[in-house]
Write a protein that holds these residues in place. Structure first.
Motif, PDB file in Angstrom:
ATOM      1  N   LEU A   1       0.767  -1.120  -0.162  1.00 49.46           N
ATOM      2  CA  LEU A   1      -0.137  -0.160  -0.165  1.00 49.46           C
ATOM      3  C   LEU A   1       0.900   1.401  -0.018  1.00 49.46           C
ATOM      4  N   SER A   2       0.510   2.116  -0.781  1.00 48.80           N
ATOM      5  CA  SER A   2       1.379   3.409  -0.596  1.00 48.80           C
ATOM      6  C   SER A   2       0.391   4.525  -0.368  1.00 48.80           C
ATOM      7  N   ILE A   3       1.131   5.833  -0.066  1.00 49.25           N
ATOM      8  CA  ILE A   3       0.558   6.997   0.344  1.00 49.25           C
ATOM      9  C   ILE A   3       1.549   8.095   0.065  1.00 49.25           C
ATOM     10  N   ASP A   4       1.176   9.169  -0.402  1.00 55.94           N
ATOM     11  CA  ASP A   4       1.912  10.319  -0.737  1.00 55.94           C
ATOM     12  C   ASP A   4       1.606  11.178   0.540  1.00 55.94           C
ATOM     13  N   ARG A   5       2.554  12.040   0.575  1.00 52.23           N
ATOM     14  CA  ARG A   5       2.593  13.323   1.586  1.00 52.23           C
ATOM     15  C   ARG A   5       1.205  13.939   1.620  1.00 52.23           C
ATOM     16  N   ALA A   6       0.794  14.406   0.575  1.00 49.47           N
ATOM     17  CA  ALA A   6      -0.470  15.285   0.495  1.00 49.47           C
ATOM     18  C   ALA A   6      -1.763  14.437   1.078  1.00 49.47           C
ATOM     19  N   THR A   7      -1.612  13.303   0.675  1.00 52.08           N
ATOM     20  CA  THR A   7      -2.750  12.369   1.056  1.00 52.08           C
ATOM     21  C   THR A   7      -2.650  11.948   2.529  1.00 52.08           C
ATOM     22  N   LYS A   8      -1.349  12.050   2.988  1.00 53.89           N
ATOM     23  CA  LYS A   8      -1.346  11.576   4.555  1.00 53.89           C
ATOM     24  C   LYS A   8      -1.754  12.826   5.319  1.00 53.89           C
ATOM     25  N   GLU A   9      -1.335  14.056   4.897  1.00 55.38           N
ATOM     26  CA  GLU A   9      -1.803  15.149   5.664  1.00 55.38           C
ATOM     27  C   GLU A   9      -3.272  15.305   5.606  1.00 55.38           C
ATOM     28  N   GLN A  10      -3.909  15.202   4.418  1.00 51.51           N
ATOM     29  CA  GLN A  10      -5.353  15.108   4.345  1.00 51.51           C
ATOM     30  C   GLN A  10      -5.886  14.161   5.520  1.00 51.51           C
ATOM     31  N   LEU A  11      -5.496  12.966   5.321  1.00 47.20           N
ATOM     32  CA  LEU A  11      -6.022  12.061   6.503  1.00 47.20           C
ATOM     33  C   LEU A  11      -5.845  12.571   7.729  1.00 47.20           C
ATOM     34  N   TYR A  12      -4.830  13.303   8.092  1.00 51.89           N
ATOM     35  CA  TYR A  12      -4.600  13.810   9.420  1.00 51.89           C
ATOM     36  C   TYR A  12      -5.959  14.719   9.891  1.00 51.89           C
ATOM     37  N   ILE A  13      -6.312  15.624   8.742  1.00 53.58           N
ATOM     38  CA  ILE A  13      -7.303  16.461   9.115  1.00 53.58           C
ATOM     39  C   ILE A  13      -8.678  15.506   9.224  1.00 53.58           C
ATOM     40  N   ASP A  14      -8.703  14.690   7.940  1.00 55.04           N
ATOM     41  CA  ASP A  14     -10.253  14.161   8.027  1.00 55.04           C
ATOM     42  C   ASP A  14     -10.417  12.983   9.231  1.00 55.04           C
ATOM     43  N   ILE A  15      -9.341  12.484   9.368  1.00 58.10           N
ATOM     44  CA  ILE A  15      -9.361  11.299  10.626  1.00 58.10           C
ATOM     45  C   ILE A  15      -8.316  11.612  11.730  1.00 58.10           C
ATOM     46  N   PRO A  16      -8.380  12.135  12.651  1.00 56.06           N
ATOM     47  CA  PRO A  16      -7.495  12.561  13.592  1.00 56.06           C
ATOM     48  C   PRO A  16      -6.867  11.422  14.229  1.00 56.06           C
ATOM     49  N   LYS A  17      -7.422  10.152  14.275  1.00 55.95           N
ATOM     50  CA  LYS A  17      -6.829   9.173  14.794  1.00 55.95           C
ATOM     51  C   LYS A  17      -5.574   8.427  13.903  1.00 55.95           C
ATOM     52  N   VAL A  18      -5.663   8.875  12.557  1.00 53.20           N
ATOM     53  CA  VAL A  18      -4.600   8.554  11.636  1.00 53.20           C
ATOM     54  C   VAL A  18      -3.306   9.096  12.003  1.00 53.20           C
ATOM     55  N   GLU A  19      -3.348  10.429  12.538  1.00 53.77           N
ATOM     56  CA  GLU A  19      -2.092  11.016  13.115  1.00 53.77           C
ATOM     57  C   GLU A  19      -1.493  10.300  14.301  1.00 53.77           C
ATOM     58  N   LYS A  20      -2.323  10.254  15.007  1.00 49.32           N
ATOM     59  CA  LYS A  20      -1.822   9.455  16.316  1.00 49.32           C
ATOM     60  C   LYS A  20      -1.347   8.060  15.857  1.00 49.32           C
ATOM     61  N   LEU A  21      -2.036   7.273  14.867  1.00 55.21           N
ATOM     62  CA  LEU A  21      -1.428   5.961  14.463  1.00 55.21           C
ATOM     63  C   LEU A  21       0.087   6.222  13.954  1.00 55.21           C
ATOM     64  N   PHE A  22       0.245   7.344  13.116  1.00 58.87           N
ATOM     65  CA  PHE A  22       1.632   7.609  12.533  1.00 58.87           C
ATOM     66  C   PHE A  22       2.716   8.081  13.393  1.00 58.87           C
ATOM     67  N   ARG A  23       2.090   8.652  14.668  1.00 55.61           N
ATOM     68  CA  ARG A  23       3.120   9.203  15.564  1.00 55.61           C
ATOM     69  C   ARG A  23       3.612   7.929  16.446  1.00 55.61           C
ATOM     70  N   ILE A  24       2.768   7.150  16.459  1.00 51.80           N
ATOM     71  CA  ILE A  24       3.081   5.760  17.438  1.00 51.80           C
ATOM     72  C   ILE A  24       4.053   4.988  16.570  1.00 51.80           C
ATOM     73  N   MET A  25       3.760   4.971  15.209  1.00 53.24           N
ATOM     74  CA  MET A  25       4.590   4.035  14.272  1.00 53.24           C
ATOM     75  C   MET A  25       5.985   4.591  14.098  1.00 53.24           C
ATOM     76  N   ASN A  26       5.917   6.079  13.933  1.00 48.50           N
ATOM     77  CA  ASN A  26       7.231   6.869  13.799  1.00 48.50           C
ATOM     78  C   ASN A  26       7.974   6.511  15.243  1.00 48.50           C
ATOM     79  N   GLN A  27       7.457   6.537  16.522  1.00 51.61           N
ATOM     80  CA  GLN A  27       8.267   6.496  17.858  1.00 51.61           C
ATOM     81  C   GLN A  27       8.801   5.090  17.755  1.00 51.61           C
TER      82      GLN A  27
END
Length: 142
Positions: A54-80
Motif C-alpha cells: 500500500l502506498s501513500i503520498d505526503r499530501a494524502t497523509k496530511e489530508q487524512l490527519y485532518i479528516d481522521i485525527p486518529k490517523v495522525e496518532k497512528l503515524f505518531r506511534i509508528m514513527n516512535q
C-alpha cells in the motif's frame, strides 16, 4: 506492506551496500527524511520478493490527519516505534559482538534467514559474508 520483503540500504562510493533494515509483512518501509522534506533520498529501497504494498503520498497523509485525527496518532506511534528500533540497532552496532548481533537478528527475524541471501544478512550485521559463514558453523557446533 501486505506481503513481501524489502531492504533499505545505503550504497557508499565503493558501491558497498550497508543495509539499515529489512521490512517484512505488516511493516512500513520508507526514507522518512525524504518523505518529510520532499528532497531526494540518500537511501535505496529494494524489493527482495514479489510484494503487495500500500502506498501513500505526503499530501494524502496530511489530508487524512485532518479528516481522521486518529490517523495522525497512528503515524505518531509508528514513527516512535521506528525511531526506538533504530536507536537500539545503533547501540547494537556500537557495542555488541558479531555473534550477538547475528543471534539478535535471528530472534528478531526468525523466518527471514530462509528468505534472503546470506550476503544481505552479513551486510545488515556489518560483517563479511565469509565471517558470517564461519560464525554460523561455529554456533552450530556448540
Amino acid at each position: 506492506m501486505l506481503e513481501g520483503c524489502f531492504k533499505v540500504f545505503y550504497q557508499d562510493e565503493n558501491l558497498k551496500e550497508h543495509i539499515l533494515y529489512f521490512a517484512i509483512e505488516d511493516w512500513w518501509v520508507l526514507d522518512i527524511g525524504s518523505f518529510v522534506s520532499g528532497k531526494f533520498s540518500k537511501l535505496n529501497i529494494q524489493a527482495l520478493e514479489d510484494s503487495v504494498i500500500l502506498s501513500i503520498d505526503r499530501a494524502t497523509k496530511e489530508q487524512l490527519y485532518i479528516d481522521i485525527p486518529k490517523v495522525e496518532k497512528l503515524f505518531r506511534i509508528m514513527n516512535q516505534k521506528s525511531l526506538s528500533s533504530m536507536h537500539l540497532r545503533m547501540i547494537s552496532m556500537l557495542h555488541k559482538t558479531a555473534e550477538r548481533r547475528y543471534l539478535d537478528f535471528m530472534e528478531r527475524y526468525p523466518t527471514l534467514n530462509q528468505r534472503i541471501a546470506q550476503h544481505q544478512i552479513a551486510a545488515y550485521l556489518g560483517i563479511s559474508h565469509e565471517f558470517l559463514s564461519k560464525e554460523k558453523k561455529r554456533l552450530l557446533r556448540n
